[in-house]
Motif scaffolding. Structure first.
Motif, short mmCIF file in Angstrom:
data_model
loop_
_atom_site.label_atom_id
_atom_site.label_comp_id
_atom_site.label_asym_id
_atom_site.label_seq_id
_atom_site.Cartn_x
_atom_site.Cartn_y
_atom_site.Cartn_z
N TYR A 81 11.62 9.26 12.31
CA TYR A 81 11.20 9.95 11.08
C TYR A 81 11.13 8.95 9.92
N HIS A 82 12.12 8.10 9.80
CA HIS A 82 12.12 7.14 8.70
C HIS A 82 11.05 6.06 8.86
N VAL A 83 10.71 5.72 10.08
CA VAL A 83 9.59 4.78 10.30
C VAL A 83 8.30 5.41 9.80
N VAL A 84 8.05 6.63 10.20
CA VAL A 84 6.84 7.34 9.77
C VAL A 84 6.86 7.55 8.26
N TYR A 85 8.01 7.92 7.72
CA TYR A 85 8.14 8.12 6.27
C TYR A 85 7.86 6.83 5.50
N THR A 86 8.35 5.70 6.00
CA THR A 86 8.13 4.42 5.33
C THR A 86 6.65 4.05 5.32
N ILE A 87 5.97 4.30 6.41
CA ILE A 87 4.53 4.04 6.45
C ILE A 87 3.81 4.96 5.47
N LEU A 88 4.18 6.22 5.43
CA LEU A 88 3.57 7.18 4.50
C LEU A 88 3.82 6.78 3.05
N ILE A 89 5.03 6.41 2.72
CA ILE A 89 5.35 6.04 1.34
C ILE A 89 4.62 4.75 0.95
N SER A 90 4.45 3.83 1.88
CA SER A 90 3.70 2.59 1.60
C SER A 90 2.24 2.90 1.27
N LEU A 91 1.64 3.79 2.04
CA LEU A 91 0.26 4.20 1.76
C LEU A 91 0.15 4.92 0.42
N ALA A 92 1.15 5.74 0.11
CA ALA A 92 1.14 6.47 -1.16
C ALA A 92 1.26 5.51 -2.35
N VAL A 93 2.13 4.53 -2.25
CA VAL A 93 2.28 3.56 -3.34
C VAL A 93 1.00 2.74 -3.48
N TRP A 94 0.39 2.36 -2.37
CA TRP A 94 -0.87 1.63 -2.43
C TRP A 94 -1.92 2.46 -3.18
#
Length: 75
Positions: free
Chosen positions: A43-56
């Motif tokens: 879950y945290h791996v997927v969340y980290t990818i999602l948050i990275s895309l959101a910040v981008w």
């Protein structure tokens, strides 16, 4: 258009904050994802990818342009 992207950014940040709380995977260790990852870690791996895309996206669409012009003036 600008107002709608600001509202989308606001709700995206709120959604990501709520998803970060992760109350549902605290005590789960099975079933393993891909045979070796506990669900909470996955879950945290997927969340980290999602948050990275959101910040981008937030930086690309909401970064104040006057900051860049001020830096260029000082060079």
């Amino acid at each position: 258009m600008v107002r709608s992207t600001k509202m989308a950014a606001f709700f995206l940040v709120i959604l990501l904050y709520v998803l970060h709380q992760d109350l549902w995977f605290w005590r789960e260790t099975r079933p393993l994802v891909f045979g070796f990852l506990p669900p909470g870690l996955f879950y945290h791996v997927v969340y980290t990818i999602l948050i990275s895309l959101a910040v981008w996206w937030l930086v690309r669409t909401h970064w104040p342009a006057q900051l860049e012009s001020e830096i260029d003036e000082h060079k």
